[in-house]
Each structure stands twice: as C-alpha cells, then as structure tokens.
Design a protein around this motif. Structure first.
Motif, PDB file in Angstrom:
ATOM      1  N   UNK A 195       8.722  12.851  -6.386  1.00 39.65           N
ATOM      2  CA  UNK A 195       8.734  12.132  -7.669  1.00 39.65           C
ATOM      3  C   UNK A 195       9.587  12.917  -8.666  1.00 39.65           C
ATOM      4  N   UNK A 196      10.694  12.331  -9.071  1.00 44.36           N
ATOM      5  CA  UNK A 196      11.594  12.978 -10.026  1.00 44.36           C
ATOM      6  C   UNK A 196      11.448  12.291 -11.380  1.00 44.36           C
ATOM      7  N   UNK A 197      11.122  13.074 -12.405  1.00 47.72           N
ATOM      8  CA  UNK A 197      10.900  12.524 -13.743  1.00 47.72           C
ATOM      9  C   UNK A 197      11.902  13.142 -14.712  1.00 47.72           C
ATOM     10  N   UNK A 198      12.626  12.282 -15.403  1.00 43.86           N
ATOM     11  CA  UNK A 198      13.634  12.747 -16.373  1.00 43.86           C
ATOM     12  C   UNK A 198      13.412  12.057 -17.710  1.00 43.86           C
ATOM     13  N   UNK A 199      13.636  12.804 -18.784  1.00 47.04           N
ATOM     14  CA  UNK A 199      13.444  12.304 -20.142  1.00 47.04           C
ATOM     15  C   UNK A 199      14.777  12.308 -20.880  1.00 47.04           C
ATOM     16  N   UNK A 200      15.033  11.239 -21.622  1.00 47.17           N
ATOM     17  CA  UNK A 200      16.267  11.190 -22.416  1.00 47.17           C
ATOM     18  C   UNK A 200      16.277  12.264 -23.493  1.00 47.17           C
ATOM     19  N   UNK A 201      15.085  12.778 -23.839  1.00 47.93           N
ATOM     20  CA  UNK A 201      14.984  13.837 -24.841  1.00 47.93           C
ATOM     21  C   UNK A 201      15.006  15.225 -24.200  1.00 47.93           C
ATOM     22  N   UNK A 202      15.131  15.274 -22.876  1.00 45.29           N
ATOM     23  CA  UNK A 202      15.181  16.556 -22.184  1.00 45.29           C
ATOM     24  C   UNK A 202      13.824  17.204 -21.978  1.00 45.29           C
ATOM     25  N   UNK A 203      12.743  16.465 -22.215  1.00 43.72           N
ATOM     26  CA  UNK A 203      11.416  17.049 -22.041  1.00 43.72           C
ATOM     27  C   UNK A 203      11.064  17.204 -20.565  1.00 43.72           C
ATOM     28  N   UNK A 204      10.353  18.263 -20.272  1.00 42.49           N
ATOM     29  CA  UNK A 204       9.796  18.455 -18.930  1.00 42.49           C
ATOM     30  C   UNK A 204       8.278  18.479 -19.058  1.00 42.49           C
ATOM     31  N   UNK A 205       7.609  18.279 -17.937  1.00 39.48           N
ATOM     32  CA  UNK A 205       6.154  18.238 -17.980  1.00 39.48           C
ATOM     33  C   UNK A 205       5.556  18.771 -16.708  1.00 39.48           C
ATOM     34  N   UNK A 206       4.321  18.352 -16.459  1.00 36.45           N
ATOM     35  CA  UNK A 206       3.610  18.836 -15.275  1.00 36.45           C
ATOM     36  C   UNK A 206       2.720  17.733 -14.730  1.00 36.45           C
ATOM     37  N   UNK A 207       2.489  17.822 -13.405  1.00 37.20           N
ATOM     38  CA  UNK A 207       1.530  16.932 -12.752  1.00 37.20           C
ATOM     39  C   UNK A 207       0.132  17.537 -12.857  1.00 37.20           C
ATOM     40  N   UNK A 208      -0.856  16.653 -12.963  1.00 37.42           N
ATOM     41  CA  UNK A 208      -2.249  17.097 -12.926  1.00 37.42           C
ATOM     42  C   UNK A 208      -3.035  16.097 -12.094  1.00 37.42           C
ATOM     43  N   UNK A 209      -3.715  16.623 -11.047  1.00 37.38           N
ATOM     44  CA  UNK A 209      -4.495  15.760 -10.156  1.00 37.38           C
ATOM     45  C   UNK A 209      -5.931  15.670 -10.660  1.00 37.38           C
ATOM     46  N   UNK A 210      -6.348  14.453 -10.966  1.00 40.88           N
ATOM     47  CA  UNK A 210      -7.712  14.217 -11.432  1.00 40.88           C
ATOM     48  C   UNK A 210      -8.656  13.928 -10.262  1.00 40.88           C
ATOM     49  N   UNK A 211      -8.073  13.554  -9.131  1.00 38.83           N
ATOM     50  CA  UNK A 211      -8.843  13.312  -7.915  1.00 38.83           C
ATOM     51  C   UNK A 211      -7.866  13.319  -6.749  1.00 38.83           C
ATOM     52  N   UNK A 212      -8.368  13.060  -5.547  1.00 36.07           N
ATOM     53  CA  UNK A 212      -7.492  13.010  -4.371  1.00 36.07           C
ATOM     54  C   UNK A 212      -6.577  11.795  -4.385  1.00 36.07           C
ATOM     55  N   UNK A 213      -6.853  10.839  -5.254  1.00 32.59           N
ATOM     56  CA  UNK A 213      -6.031   9.635  -5.285  1.00 32.59           C
ATOM     57  C   UNK A 213      -5.270   9.442  -6.595  1.00 32.59           C
ATOM     58  N   UNK A 214      -5.622  10.170  -7.661  1.00 29.12           N
ATOM     59  CA  UNK A 214      -4.983   9.931  -8.960  1.00 29.12           C
ATOM     60  C   UNK A 214      -4.284  11.176  -9.487  1.00 29.12           C
ATOM     61  N   UNK A 215      -3.008  11.009  -9.820  1.00 22.67           N
ATOM     62  CA  UNK A 215      -2.227  12.076 -10.437  1.00 22.67           C
ATOM     63  C   UNK A 215      -1.565  11.535 -11.699  1.00 22.67           C
ATOM     64  N   UNK A 216      -1.501  12.403 -12.710  1.00 20.87           N
ATOM     65  CA  UNK A 216      -0.808  12.033 -13.948  1.00 20.87           C
ATOM     66  C   UNK A 216       0.221  13.102 -14.297  1.00 20.87           C
TER      67      UNK A 216
END
Length: 412
Positions: A195-216
């Motif tokens: 999963x590649x995530x790009x922001x027009x503002x140049x922001x970077x972030x992080x994944x966080x797994x809330x369960x075995x099936x849900x990631x944000x």
C-alpha cells in the motif's frame, strides 16, 4: 628374366600400400568406412529425422537436447493467481503457447524476440482450472507439443477488503484512511508494503492495526487543509497468511477540505468551531450528565442524517430506569461513535438546559438553529475535541479514536 620381375614387384607393392591405407583409415575411424559416400555408397542420414545425438561423430553434428523451465508445475494446486506463468526454453525455440481456463477464457502472453521464453501478460482468476499447452522445436527443427494442467486458489482462500473513504470523497482533515479485510491478516508487513500512500502536501504517516482485519493510516498531525491523498493498493496476490490471498488492486483519491476543529466544553456548555485555526462560531450546548458523561478526547464525525431514530435499549436502558426514554426521532444527527454518541438537536424537554446544564446521555445537544448550523457547516472527517468532562476516552476503535493514541504508540 630378372628385368621382367621388377615391374611385377612394383605393381604388387602399390596394391599392398592401398589396402594398408584403407585398413589404417578403418582402424582410425570405423564410422568413416561406414558412412563416407565414396567408400560405402550410402548418403548421410537427416539429423531432423533421427533421434537426438548426445555424442559427436565424424560426419554427423550433435543436436543438444531441449531444456525447459515451466511454471506452474504440472498438476499444481492452489496456485496464487498473481504467480508468474511462463515457459523458458534452452537449445530450442517456443513456437506457440495456449493457456486457457475450463470456461474457455484465453490468457494472453508475450514472447521473447528470440523465442526463448513466453510470459503471461495478465493475472489468472481465482478458483479456476487451466490447461497449458506449449509447442517447442529443437535445433534440428523437431517439434514437441506438451499439455499441462493446474488450478488456482479456491474461493475459500480468497480475501477481499472494504476501503474508506471511497474514491473521490471529500472529507475533513481528521479522517484516517481505513482498510477492513474479509480475512485475518498475519503478514502485516507484506500488506503495508503493498500500500503506497502519497500526499499532495508531502505528509507522511503510519499504519496502525486495530485488529487482525482492520488497519488505519494517518499522519502525525491532521491532514493538511485542501490537500489530496492517494492510496495505491497493489494487493492482488499478496499472501495475508494462513493461505488467504488478497484478490484486488485499487487506487483511491481522497480530497480533504478546510481544517474544521470544534471544542465542546462540558463545563462551559459551549461548542466552538474553528475553520483553518480561526474561530467562526460558538454555540450553547448540553452534554452528558453525571451518570452518562460525554467521552473525552478527539472524535471524528462519522456520518450525517437529517433525521434519525434513537432507541434507549441500544445503550442498555430498560423501562423503569429513570433515564429510559423509549424511542424518539431526532433531527440533525451526526454520529461521533459506533456505540451511540451523537451531535444532534436536543429533545424539546432539554431546551431549557441548553447552555447551562448537562442532561444528555452522552451526546452533544443543540437548540434547533444551532443544530442546523453545525449540520450544514461540518462534514464527515471534521473533528470535535471534548474537554472538561468526567467521561473517559471512548475505545479507539469505537469510531475514529485514532487521534487519542499518542504518535509514538500509533507509529508502532
């Protein structure tokens, strides 16, 4: 008579010499005596019409045996539809390849310029049996046709996902990106890498797994106002673990609007909205009472309904409880949590308490004009920070509680 004997002896010597030479040649290479046209009166056998030779002879060239590297293997089961499908040949040339499903769907492919390889140019389908036929020729032009069969991952091991926000949506700056898989994910690192995530503002972030099936995914601070974020998910064929294979690729573009953050103060009974860090409106409210205090911290607006229907039973209240209110229709409802916290127009019985006393069951209640203004000026993804309440934080997965998780913990 002596002079007459000399010619006879010379002729005899020549004959003996010729016979000796033939014997020497035969001894040096028996094949020569057998195949040389001048001596055996026989033509050379066609190489293309004979078995391949594995050792050189004096007059016949060697045809090296064809070598093949074919994937998948014949009879392979549960083949990943994203796995390479190819034929590679050595000491020969690929003349044709046919890869067809039992339903008759042909898979197209590409040949190397020299005919040494063929590679499928499109992915396979899940839960499908394939017939795989290829024709190759060796260095002498001899043709061999081979047919194989294999099948792909069954439907029971096919994983899908729900993605939010949807492609093209415009949301508030507090909205995390969310993927919910249909099957548990064990290979989290492999999923994140796909999963590649790009922001027009140049922001970077992080994944966080809330369960075995849900990631944000979110940045350290709110998304930049009026920016665009692209989430490019190349997950087709990714092994989630336990043999579960993702079945999709998808690209989602999310547009963020102005930065809208409201502060709901349970002590002051006020709701103050700032747009791009400038206060634009302060409205009186009534929030959760002592028994049902409003949850503290950040909440992200989840959905809006001009009219909604509330049931006391949904929050565990039963008839006979002093707080029981049966079933009621409400207006200008904006959901804050999955468990039932809302922004909405207060019930008429609560109107006298707006701006001075907290009497709700945890919601933020407004007078009709205030509720209408918030409904029309805020949207999903905007943020409400609840302060000065005795309530604890809502569970992080009870809505979008991502902003209540410290960054050092979130990025872990």
């Amino acid at each position: 008579m002596e002079p007459d004997d000399k010619p006879r002896r010379a002729g005899t010597a020549k004959k003996i010499f010729l016979v000796a030479m033939v014997c020497v040649l035969a001894a040096a290479g028996g094949a020569f005596a057998a195949v040389a046209p001048g001596l055996a009166n026989a033509a050379l056998e066609s190489e293309a019409g004979s078995a391949s030779r594995s050792a050189p002879g004096i007059a016949s060239p060697v045809v090296a045996p064809v070598t093949l590297d074919v994937a998948p293997a014949d009879g392979a089961k549960q083949v990943n539809p994203a796995a390479p499908v190819s034929v590679k040949v050595g000491n020969g040339r690929i003349e044709s390849v046919t890869l067809t499903s039992t339903a008759g769907d042909a898979v197209q492919g590409t040949f190397a310029n020299d005919g040494s390889s063929w590679t499928a140019a499109e992915p396979l389908k899940f839960n499908t049996e394939y017939s795989y036929t290829y024709v190759v020729t060796d260095g002498a032009g001899r043709e061999t046709s081979t047919t194989r069969a294999f099948n792909t991952v069954s439907s029971t091991h096919e994983a899908d996902a729900a993605i939010y926000p949807l492609d093209g949506m415009k949301v508030g700056v507090g909205q995390p990106l969310q993927v919910i898989f249909s099957e548990p994910v064990l290979n989290r690192a492999e999923v994140e890498k796909a999963i590649k995530i790009t922001s027009s503002a140049g922001q970077t972030g992080a994944f966080h797994w809330f369960s075995d099936t849900m990631v944000r995914y979110r940045p350290e601070a709110f998304w930049a106002a009026n920016s665009t974020v692209t989430m490019d998910m190349q997950l087709f064929g990714v092994d989630l673990g336990n043999g579960q294979i993702a079945n999709f690729n998808k690209k989602v573009n999310v547009n963020f609007g102005d930065k809208k953050v409201a502060i709901a103060d349970a002590a002051a009974h006020t709701f103050t909205l700032s747009v791009n860090d400038q206060v634009v409106k302060t409205l009186p409210v009534s929030m959760g009472d002592q028994r049902f205090p409003s949850a503290r911290g950040y909440a992200v607006l989840m959905e809006k309904n001009r009219y909604d229907h509330f049931r006391a039973a949904s929050i565990g209240l039963k008839p006979g409880d002093p707080a029981y209110y049966g079933e009621v229709d409400v207006e200008y409802a904006i959901r804050l949590t999955l468990s039932g916290a809302y922004i909405h127009q207060a019930l008429e019985s609560a109107f006298p308490f707006i701006g001075n006393t907290n009497v709700s069951h945890g919601c933020i209640g407004f007078a009709p004009d205030g509720a209408a203004w918030v409904f029309n000026n805020m949207t999903t993804g905007d943020v409400v920070q609840i302060i000065n309440t005795d309530g604890d934080y809502a569970a992080h997965e009870d809505g979008y509680g991502d902003w209540n998780i410290p960054w050092a913990e979130y990025d872990n």
